[in-house]
Design an enzyme around this catalytic site. Structure first.
Site, PDB file in Angstrom:
ATOM      1  N   GLU A 116       0.846  -1.201   0.000  1.00 20.10           N
ATOM      2  CA  GLU A 116       0.000   0.000   0.000  1.00 20.10           C
ATOM      3  C   GLU A 116       0.876   1.244   0.000  1.00 20.10           C
ATOM      4  OE1 GLU A 116      -3.484   1.924   2.897  1.00 20.10           O
ATOM      5  OE2 GLU A 116      -3.099  -0.240   2.918  1.00 20.10           O
ATOM      6  N   ASP A 162       0.224   5.350   0.587  1.00 22.93           N
ATOM      7  CA  ASP A 162      -0.836   6.207   1.113  1.00 22.93           C
ATOM      8  C   ASP A 162      -0.540   7.700   1.045  1.00 22.93           C
ATOM      9  OD1 ASP A 162      -2.359   4.063   1.950  1.00 22.93           O
ATOM     10  OD2 ASP A 162      -1.676   4.150   4.026  1.00 22.93           O
ATOM     11  N   GLU A 194      -2.902  10.548   2.910  1.00 30.40           N
ATOM     12  CA  GLU A 194      -4.091  10.832   3.707  1.00 30.40           C
ATOM     13  C   GLU A 194      -4.040  12.300   4.110  1.00 30.40           C
ATOM     14  OE1 GLU A 194      -4.341   8.138   6.997  1.00 30.40           O
ATOM     15  OE2 GLU A 194      -4.908   6.440   5.731  1.00 30.40           O
TER      16      GLU A 194
END
Length: 279
Positions: free
Chosen positions: A98, A100, A102
């Protein structure tokens, strides 16, 4: 280049495939939110909304094994405390990879926090956090992930903010075997998102809406167990930060980084993660 690089290259077909998404109707699917995710303007605009009952999200129709992914995003304006807008790549399974972005909301007038993380084989804990040098709610800005066999580079409006290098040579995992799909969502995280959960979501300000335009994936598309791309010729396949890119990265990390797991000795009293100490 080592032999593993050429082995990986040989697993990819040489048929050129440039995916340049110009229409959200064709390239993504709104997957949850019961109507709170909307595709507008003949597919040129997508909005995700959060209210007291639910957030919303979408995912790309294609999976990718390496590529450069760009998304123009305008974040929730005003009092966005307690909300999280996500934009990330993720594979499937219990040992997933993953990458990311955010965006942690804040009170009106206070800056967003850009939270980044990389998971390899199901393990994350590689957080770096940043402020931005502009207001990300006033206009659209381009958030990019460049993922190739050498490194993963996070960029904002073309300026690199983070580089995660392939350090398999010293025994560290790197995402390169599992295809990943692009996801984005908005949801309530007021138990941790703003000042460690001290500031709660003000539902009188709902609904909260993030907007998206110009999704572009110049990438190797995974289909039927194979990845199809222009691996040996594509501009991003072997791209690394040049001197100018390294200087920009240093500028961002000096002036706008607010947390780096690689310097958090209290969190890692037995010693910092290995990738933090490898030159």
């Amino acid at each position: 280049m080592n032999s593993s690089f050429y082995l990986l290259l040989s697993l990819l077909t040489t048929s050129a495939l440039l995916v340049s998404a110009a229409n959200f109707y064709q390239d993504v699917a709104v997957t949850w939110g019961d109507g709170r995710g909307k595709i507008l303007d003949n597919g040129q605009l997508l909005t995700l909304t959060l209210d007291k009952f639910s957030g919303s999200g979408f995912q790309s129709n294609d999976e990718y094994l390496f590529g450069k992914i760009d998304m123009n995003i305008k974040l929730v304006p005003g009092n966005s405390a307690g909300t999280v807008t996500t934009y990330y790549l993720r594979s499937q399974g219990a040992t997933w990879d993953e990458v990311d972005f955010e965006f942690l909301g804040n009170l009106s007038g206070d800056p967003y926090t850009v939270h980044t993380n990389v998971y390899c084989e199901g393990k994350g804990d590689r957080e770096q956090q940043f402020r931005l040098w502009f207001d990300p709610t006033e206009d659209f800005h381009t958030y990019s992930v460049l993922w190739n066999p050498r490194s993963i580079i996070f960029s904002v409006d073309g300026t690199p903010i983070r580089e995660f290098k392939n350090l398999e040579s010293v025994g560290l995992p790197f995402p390169k075997r599992q295809p990943m799909r692009v996801y984005s969502s908005i949801w309530n995280a007021d138990n941790w998102a703003t000042r460690g959960g001290l500031i709660k979501t003000d539902w009188s300000k709902a609904p909260f809406t993030a907007s998206y335009m110009d999704y572009k994936a110049d990438a190797c598309v995974w289909s039927s167990g194979r990845s199809s791309c222009s691996g040996s010729r594509s501009s991003w396949w072997s791209q690394e930060l040049d001197i100018g890119g390294q200087q920009k990265l240093g500028w961002v990390q000096k002036n706008y980084m607010i947390y780096n797991y690689c310097t958090d000795t209290k969190r890692f009293p037995q010693g910092l993660p290995k990738e933090c100490t490898v030159a």
